[in-house]
Design an enzyme around this catalytic site. Structure first.
Site, PDB file in Angstrom:
ATOM      1  CG  MET A   1       5.371  -0.079   0.274  1.00 54.89           C
ATOM      2  SD  MET A   1       4.695  -1.804   1.743  1.00 54.89           S
ATOM      3  CE  MET A   1       6.153  -2.267   2.003  1.00 54.89           C
ATOM      4  CB  CYS A   2       7.522  -3.022  -5.460  1.00 56.85           C
ATOM      5  SG  CYS A   2       8.380  -2.139  -4.052  1.00 56.85           S
ATOM      6  N   GLY A   3       5.423  -4.488  -7.308  1.00 57.63           N
ATOM      7  CA  GLY A   3       5.279  -5.656  -7.572  1.00 57.63           C
ATOM      8  C   GLY A   3       6.797  -6.026  -8.138  1.00 57.63           C
TER       9      GLY A   3
ATOM     10  CG  ASP B   1       2.241  -4.760  -1.977  1.00 57.94           C
ATOM     11  OD1 ASP B   1       2.001  -4.483  -1.067  1.00 57.94           O
ATOM     12  OD2 ASP B   1       3.543  -4.617  -2.008  1.00 57.94           O
TER      13      ASP B   1
END
Lengths: 303, 652
Positions: A1-3, B431
């Site tokens: 869950m990220c960039g 996200d």
């Protein structure tokens, strides 16, 4: 869950490759909303023949002293000579002269301390906090170099600890790093297969698996591009990931196109990020001719 | 012509200026957009917004009537849920362009990303370049025109609508088929292209729904009614419930769909007791006035909170599963008792809005009935991720209930067995979720609380994500929760009991030191004020009642909600059946039930020696069974059982 973010300045470029650290800081700052918990960088700098750059989490105070002592003992056991070393933030960084079995050294070091990265060119810097927080402690903006990866993390299934931050080093294999957005659902099955063949894992994070999976292929002589291709078949789940080696950078994207990725390429550079807003951070005020990779695709760039 | 420069101001301020320009009828130029998210979100005035560069996620999302011109690219979710208006993108659009649109014309000069037009209901989505993977995924109406190639699995599980492809159709999705293009439809397309000055003279292949999955092959039979209370709670190996299950499966030859919750005995609030002996017979009649119970929910991040006269809400239940009259009765009761009502899936009717003083508007993956105008008149917005009765699965609304009126509010074809999507088009991880939450806040000027409905499954992780994504509160729903229709196996065997859910949630928040960063409204099988007080003791900020409110309002618990011919007029859309329901009368019954909850909560709180429900704590409870003790970590003191039973008699 990220960039995620990655950049490589091409050999044909105009020599702006002194700004890799700053470029990644800007890109990650642009997508920090995707991951407020921790931030990390994989940076590729100059190489000296026969030398390795090592980074460890050692904590602080007496805990750090004990960890450093253990590390020095292992290095000595493996006849690795420390050329320079320092404590930065909660890291211990050393440059050593070494010519033995790297995988053996890495595993021994891991049993004694928390290894962040080992490489002749690669150094990984990661910690909890935002891009600017991590830069303030580790001076990422001073890093020059040809290419690098970056990552902002929102911890979901594992803890908010510096060692669970990305990028992940391919434990036991020098100079290979990955950043990943998504979730590998056949993690335990794939991990057990690799463990049965003697590979060790530092964390329970599914992203580490991708790094070790790719490193294993590369060690067998498979080209990075081919390894990315098989990863799309072998890894189950949702993923957009970037991988880097000493001279290459590449991406792979799952078949369901669940996780975003946008890229922008010029004669000078290739930049890839989760969102276009990160790419625009490098080129403020410009309308960029970007491209979104198709589902189930992969590609590499070579320096 | 006004200008907003995003190199100087934040998007939030820019959107306020754009909306102000909208009110004044002035067009806006957006400079230095640099692919920032949420540009123009929530605009409902007929002005033109020119974005000089690239836009990020959800550009022109949740708008009605405006024209957007984006010079370069647009990110994910272009024109999300737009009603009317025009959006023109000069470059490429990212994934889920035209997601959930309910009208409008969306024109993309370049390529468009994956899953374009997902769950769209009406309007036109034109892509002048190539489309990616799964264009038209689960679309319910409208048309998609692709001048280039289609991408793989086009029209995957579409229910209705038309897709036209000029280039190569790479592969068809599930339940999609190719057909000939009628001449009049080609004329319509050409007119549309001419309007937007697109010089294209080629022809098209048409993709449409193949009709194989719109209805279940066999309907659920109506059977002899076994009330829920004799159906559940029995441990006998063979019983009337098993008999009914076997019989129904013998008729339909597939898994069973039914209403209500699971029938298995699970650890629950009844397995806990109060440590101290309570003498409700000694309580004053007006005790409810003596105990502080007023509770604000949803204000912790600065939104206007819901103001509850006691820490109680109505659980989300849809107009669709329930009749309009029932929703009206519940709404009226919520107003009388000073608590909040929730729309559930399927939109907000005027009747519902008028009846309930405080109304939460719920957004599900199908975006059925979701729109900017009802968002603006809601008192809270809620993103449904899952529910306790069937975590991880979408809902079913059988054809009998999908009447023309209901289909219109949801924007879907009438008379299909509606299977609501199990996931959101634009929420595929924590996200993306954070960007979605932000979109809702932008669209409503940061005034409304935004909550998340979570079915108890992976509670420990999910509650942390909810907190990190800055939800104001979570509606946490345990396995004992009910539904209007769900597959029987899932109702019985999937999920985590309510008791375990609240324990895991509190543990998880304490782990990340965030107990004060989110509020928890607990639900899932609560019957009275005693269950409510125990929940507060365990750490919930409030509780919600669903089934109990329905039963209070006349439900006979026959569990045939899914059939659509409810004899009490509650779970039906048939006017003949609904006519039996008397909302004004039933609203009084439901109101009196909530007042009994209030009295019980006050009496127990005072009996435990407190003057405010916020003084309740874990220390007030003991566990009566080893299972409950293991789940909660409370001391196992079965000897309290006798007192609990005595209390139940006295309190009744």
């Amino acid at each position: 869950m990220c960039g995620i973010a990655g950049i490589m300045y091409k050999e044909t470029g105009d020599g702006r490759n002194t700004s890799t650290g700053q470029a990644l800081i800007d890109m990650l700052d642009g997508c920090q909303h995707r991951g407020p918990d921790s931030t990390g960088f994989a940076l590729y700098g100059d190489m000296q023949p026969g030398h390795l750059k090592l980074r460890f989490f050692v904590g602080s105070g007496s805990e750090a002293e004990k960890a450093v002592a253990r590390i020095k003992q292992i290095l000595s056991d493996h006849s690795a000579t420390i050329e320079e070393d320092e404590i930065i933030g909660n890291n211990y960084r050393a440059v050593v002269e070494f010519s033995g079995n790297l995988q053996k050294l890495s595993y021994d070091l891991e049993h004694a301390a928390k290894v962040i990265s080992i490489g002749s060119s690669l150094e990984i810097v990661k910690d909890i906090g935002g891009a600017h927080d991590v830069d303030a402690t580790y001076h990422v903006h001073n890093f020059s170099g040809t290419h690098g990866l970056g990552h902002v993390r929102l911890a979901t299934e594992s803890d908010v600890k510096p060692e669970a931050a990305h990028p992940f080093w391919a434990t036991g294999f020098a100079d290979i790093a990955i950043v990943h957005n998504g979730q590998i659902t056949n993690y335990w099955k794939m991990r057990r297969r690799l463990q049965q063949r003697g590979f060790e894992f530092n964390t329970d994070n599914d992203s580490e698996l991708i790094a070790v999976y790719l490193a294993d292929k590369l060690q067998q002589g498979v080209k990075l591009e081919e390894a990315l291709k098989t990863s799309i078949d072998d890894l189950d789940g949702t993923f957009s990931f970037l991988v880097s080696t000493k001279e290459e950078i590449g991406y792979a994207k799952d078949r369901l196109a669940v996780k975003p990725m946008v890229m922008y390429e010029t004669d000078d550079m290739i930049a890839i990020a989760s969102e276009e807003v990160s790419l625009n951070k490098l080129f403020p005020g410009q309308a960029l001719n970007t491209m979104e990779p198709a589902p189930g695709t992969f590609r590499t760039w070579h320096r | 012509m006004a200008q907003v420069d995003l190199s100087r101001i934040e998007v939030r301020e820019a959107n306020e200026l754009i909306r102000k320009c909208g009110e004044d009828g002035e067009n806006v130029d957006v400079l230095n957009p640099d692919a920032r998210h949420h540009i123009g979100v929530g605009l409902t005035s007929p002005i033109t917004v020119r974005v000089h560069g690239s836009a990020g996620y959800f550009c022109a999302g949740l708008t009605d009537g405006a024209r957007f011109e984006v010079e370069n690219n647009a990110g994910w979710g272009l024109a999300d849920n737009i009603y009317n208006g025009t959006v023109v993108v000069g470059g490429n659009a990212g994934a889920i362009a035209g997601v959930a649109i309910r009208g409008a014309e969306v024109v993309i000069k370049g390529n468009m990303g994956s899953r374009a037009g997902q769950v769209m209901k009406a309007g036109t989505l034109l892509c002048c370049g190539n489309a990616n993977f799964m264009a038209g995924y689960m679309m319910y109406g409208g048309r998609i025109i692709i001048l280039g190639d289609s991408g793989e699995r086009i029209g995957e599980d579409m229910s209705a609508g038309d897709i036209y492809v000029a280039g190569n159709v790479q592969s068809l999705g599930s339940d999609a088929e190719l057909t000939d293009l009628p001449a009049d439809e080609l004329d319509d397309i050409r007119t549309f292209l001419d309007t937007h000055k697109i010089p294209f003279r080629g022809t098209f292949q048409k993709v449409q729904n193949a009709g194989q999955k719109l209805r279940y092959g066999s309907a659920e039979p109506q059977v002899r009614s076994i009330p829920f209370f004799s159906f559940s709670g029995k441990t006998d190996y063979w019983n009337s419930k098993v008999q009914e299950d076997v019989y129904i499966k013998s008729q339909i030859g597939r898994y069973r769909i039914r209403g209500y919750g699971g029938a298995r005995v699970l650890p629950h609030m009844t397995d806990l007791a109060f440590r101290k002996t309570i003498r409700p017979d000694l309580a004053d009649a007006d005790i409810a006035k003596q105990v502080e119970m007023e509770t604000e929910i949803g204000g912790i991040n600065g939104a206007n909170p819901l103001k509850l006269s006691m820490p109680v809400m109505v659980a989300p239940m849809s107009y669709g599963a329930l009749s309009a009259s029932t929703k009206r009765a519940i709404g009226l009761a919520s107003t009388l008792s000073g608590i909040a009502e929730n729309t559930g899936e399927g939109g907000m009717s005027n009747a519902q809005r008028d009846a309930a003083e405080q109304l939460i508007f719920q957004c599900l993956g199908g975006r059925l009935g979701w729109n900017i105008h009802d968002m603006k008149r809601a008192d809270g917005l809620e993103i449904y991720i899952s529910q306790g009765a069937k975590p991880g699965l979408g809902g079913q609304l059988m054809a009998k209930k999908v009447t023309p009126e209901l289909a219109a509010i949801r924007g879907i074809p009438a008379g299909i067995d509606l299977r609501s999507p199990s996931r959101h088009p634009d929420i595929l991880g924590a996200d993306d979720l954070v960007i979605k939450v932000q979109e809702f806040r932008e669209a409503t000027g940061y005034k409304l609380p935004v909550s998340v409905k979570l079915g108890a499954g992976r509670v420990r992780d999910d509650i942390k994500i909810a907190t990190k994504d800055e939800f104001d509160f979570v509606e946490l729903d345990g396995m004992q929760g009910s539904t209007g229709a769900g597959s029987a196996e899932v109702l019985e065997y999937v999920g985590i009991p309510t008791l375990a859910a609240i324990i895991e949630a509190i543990d998880a928040l304490e782990e990340i030191e965030a107990r004060d960063k989110i509020q928890i409204v607990l639900m899932g099988g609560f019957r009275d004020g005693i269950d409510a007080v125990k929940s507060l003791c365990l750490g919930a900020d409030a509780v919600a009642f669903g089934t109990a409110a329905i039963v209070a309002g006349g439900c006979i618990a026959c569990m045939q909600c899914h059939i659509g011919q409810c004899v009490t007029g509650i779970a039906t859309q048939d006017p003949e059946h609904e006519a039996r329901y008397k909302p004004d009368l039933e609203s009084q019954n439901i109101h009196r039930f909530f007042e009994s909850v209030r009295w019980q909560m006050a009496a127990i709180t005072q009996g435990l020696g407190y003057t405010d429900v916020r003084q309740l704590s874990r220390d007030d409870l003991v566990a009566l069974t080893p299972e409950a003790a293991a789940i909660t970590g409370l001391p196992y003191e079965p000897e309290h059982r006798d007192e609990t039973e005595a209390f139940a008699i006295k309190a009744s």
